[in-house]
Design a protein around this motif. Sequence first.
Motif: not given
Length: 282
Positions: A44-45, A158-159, A183-184, A221-223
Amino acid sequence: MSYADELFIHMCKDILENGTSTEGEKVRPHWEDGASAYTIKKFGVVNRYDLSREFPALTLRKTAIKSATDEMLWIWQRKSNNIQDLNSHIWDSWADEEGSIGKAYGYQMQVKHQYREGLMDQVDRVIYDLKHNPYSRRIMTNLYVHQDLHEMNLYPCAYSMTFNVTKEKNSDKLKLNAILNQRSQDILTANNWNVVQYSVLVYMLAQVCDMVPGELVHVIADAHIYDRHIPLVEELITRPTYAAPTFKLNPDIKNFYDFTVRDITVENYEAGPQITNIPVAI
């Protein structure tokens, strides 16, 4: 120091010092030699970039702004899922023998949907709403289509983009803001690349809709930083920094589909040396 540098340095330090490791866990990505590609990650960055103040390009090392823009236009303007329509090789690992990455990214952008106002794809719907109903709270795109995931060679990272229009007091122009949901993200290889390309998108849409660029909020979400990237990141964030470059678009372009990378001007971009031969997890 560019504000993009300040955010990037803080984010990397936070991940390295306070993140959690996936080492020893079951992970999908792997290196070319077959070894599992583990990460240090933060959940959550959220980074905010005020595009009205400066263009958020890193100066720790140079971001290829025109190449990043070309990939964005490949998805949003050419609406392609074939790497033969892209002027770089960053997608080669995910393409089949015909160059297709499946029903991903640009493919989803060209799918037309029935709205009350007519049949439109997602990009045309965004432009329609920004021009006709700018204060709508429903101006958004989505590439993460579950029914097509099994036909995507890579699930979208990047969605989603959500657009929101505001107006400053004593201003005669509307301001275009956006949220990029991801998401990632592989922080070393992709962070500023994505920030730059979606900043350019906001600039372009603002211009053709007679607005000015506002904020880009980047939600990850997932950095993560890959294990083999850690020493590269540690060196990168100790480098000297410089002022942000000046970014300009050709003011004569009034149709989003007329933009090319030749309509971008980047001035006074001083940056540190490029990092070469970065291992890429696949």
